[in-house]
Write an enzyme that holds these catalytic residues in place. Sequence first.
Site, PDB file in Angstrom:
ATOM      1  N   ASP A  64      66.417  32.519  81.835  1.00 16.02           N
ATOM      2  CA  ASP A  64      66.428  31.779  83.089  1.00 16.02           C
ATOM      3  C   ASP A  64      65.038  31.228  83.383  1.00 16.02           C
ATOM      4  OD1 ASP A  64      69.003  32.041  83.660  1.00 16.02           O
ATOM      5  OD2 ASP A  64      68.806  33.799  84.942  1.00 16.02           O
ATOM      6  N   GLY A  92      70.894  34.900  83.161  1.00 20.62           N
ATOM      7  CA  GLY A  92      71.364  35.055  84.529  1.00 20.62           C
ATOM      8  C   GLY A  92      72.675  34.328  84.668  1.00 20.62           C
ATOM      9  N   LYS A  93      73.011  33.958  85.878  1.00 17.53           N
ATOM     10  CA  LYS A  93      74.256  33.235  86.081  1.00 17.53           C
ATOM     11  C   LYS A  93      74.006  31.750  85.868  1.00 17.53           C
ATOM     12  CE  LYS A  93      77.746  35.433  88.933  1.00 17.53           C
ATOM     13  NZ  LYS A  93      78.701  35.264  87.856  1.00 17.53           N
ATOM     14  N   SER A  94      73.642  31.404  84.660  1.00 16.94           N
ATOM     15  CA  SER A  94      73.346  30.012  84.366  1.00 16.94           C
ATOM     16  C   SER A  94      74.233  29.613  83.188  1.00 16.94           C
ATOM     17  CB  SER A  94      71.883  29.881  83.971  1.00 16.94           C
ATOM     18  OG  SER A  94      71.651  30.689  82.842  1.00 16.94           O
ATOM     19  N   SER A 103      74.475  32.074  80.231  1.00 13.59           N
ATOM     20  CA  SER A 103      75.278  33.291  80.147  1.00 13.59           C
ATOM     21  C   SER A 103      76.781  33.003  80.149  1.00 13.59           C
ATOM     22  CB  SER A 103      74.932  34.221  81.305  1.00 13.59           C
ATOM     23  OG  SER A 103      75.311  33.611  82.512  1.00 13.59           O
TER      24      SER A 103
END
Length: 294
Positions: A223, A230-232, A235
Amino acid sequence: MTTNPAYRGRFAPSPTGPLHFGSLVAALGSWLFARQAGGRWLVRIEDLDPPREVPGAAGRQLATLAAFGLVPDEAPWFQSARGEAYAAALDTLLASGDAFACHCSRSELEAAGGVHRRCLGGPRPGREPAIRLRVPEGRLAFHDRIQGEFTQDLGRDVGDVVLRRADGYWAYQLAVVVDDAAQGITDIVRGADLLDSTPRQIHLQRRLGLPTPTYAHLPLVRDADGRKLGKSLASLPVDDADPTPALRAAWGFLGQEARCLPASGPPARLLEAALRSFDARRITPEGNRAAVQG
Ligand code: GLU
């Protein structure tokens, strides 16, 4: 394209879930290195740890690779079927005195700083020992094609390496060394999270009399704040139904030029174009994060 049977590369996912963008980078990167060298590219499913496995994940990972046009040259190996080979290697190491039974518990080890240098007690009734590889003090260095020189003192910083866990499961470090040699892998291209594991694998290769492959550790997808995932996009599982955006992002993350790939079309066409212009020297140790977030 010239062929070079002397080059054998591989992608070795653990079936703990669907392939995410970070694994796609490792798959594409190892494929590009192998194919550009005219070599073979293999896939090995590292299904050694049943408690961490997701049923059906291996099949899904293979289907995703196929949807992305990344098709191995030989039938995939499954580590769950390789126990005899690991047992034979372990016997060799026990016979030479390189490996030993260890009864230390996790809490004892933590109290001792987390690095195993010697056993803290003798056998305990009713508890199976782990088997460890004895490692020496002193620097072990190797040259990585992307990350440069890497040095580690195994005795001081890593400690004696688990080869078979106390619960009876084989450890990744033993299995990867035995299988890379058994499959004749000459060039390992994988994520930089394994850079730190490489000196212990080289030490193990030497103790088993096995050749050491060349290494190229690809940048890790992180990230913006430097965390691993992360929540990107990084992932998220990659989409089998729409490979192009993820392939283009992985290509860009590896420092390659976007204009070399067609903007759309079947993945096989993208990969052909990628092979024509892939330049390994453009890969930076940290990767081109802007290409993923853009
Ligand atoms: N199975 C390992 C992983 O998924 C990779 C092993 C390797 O490439 O050496 O992290």
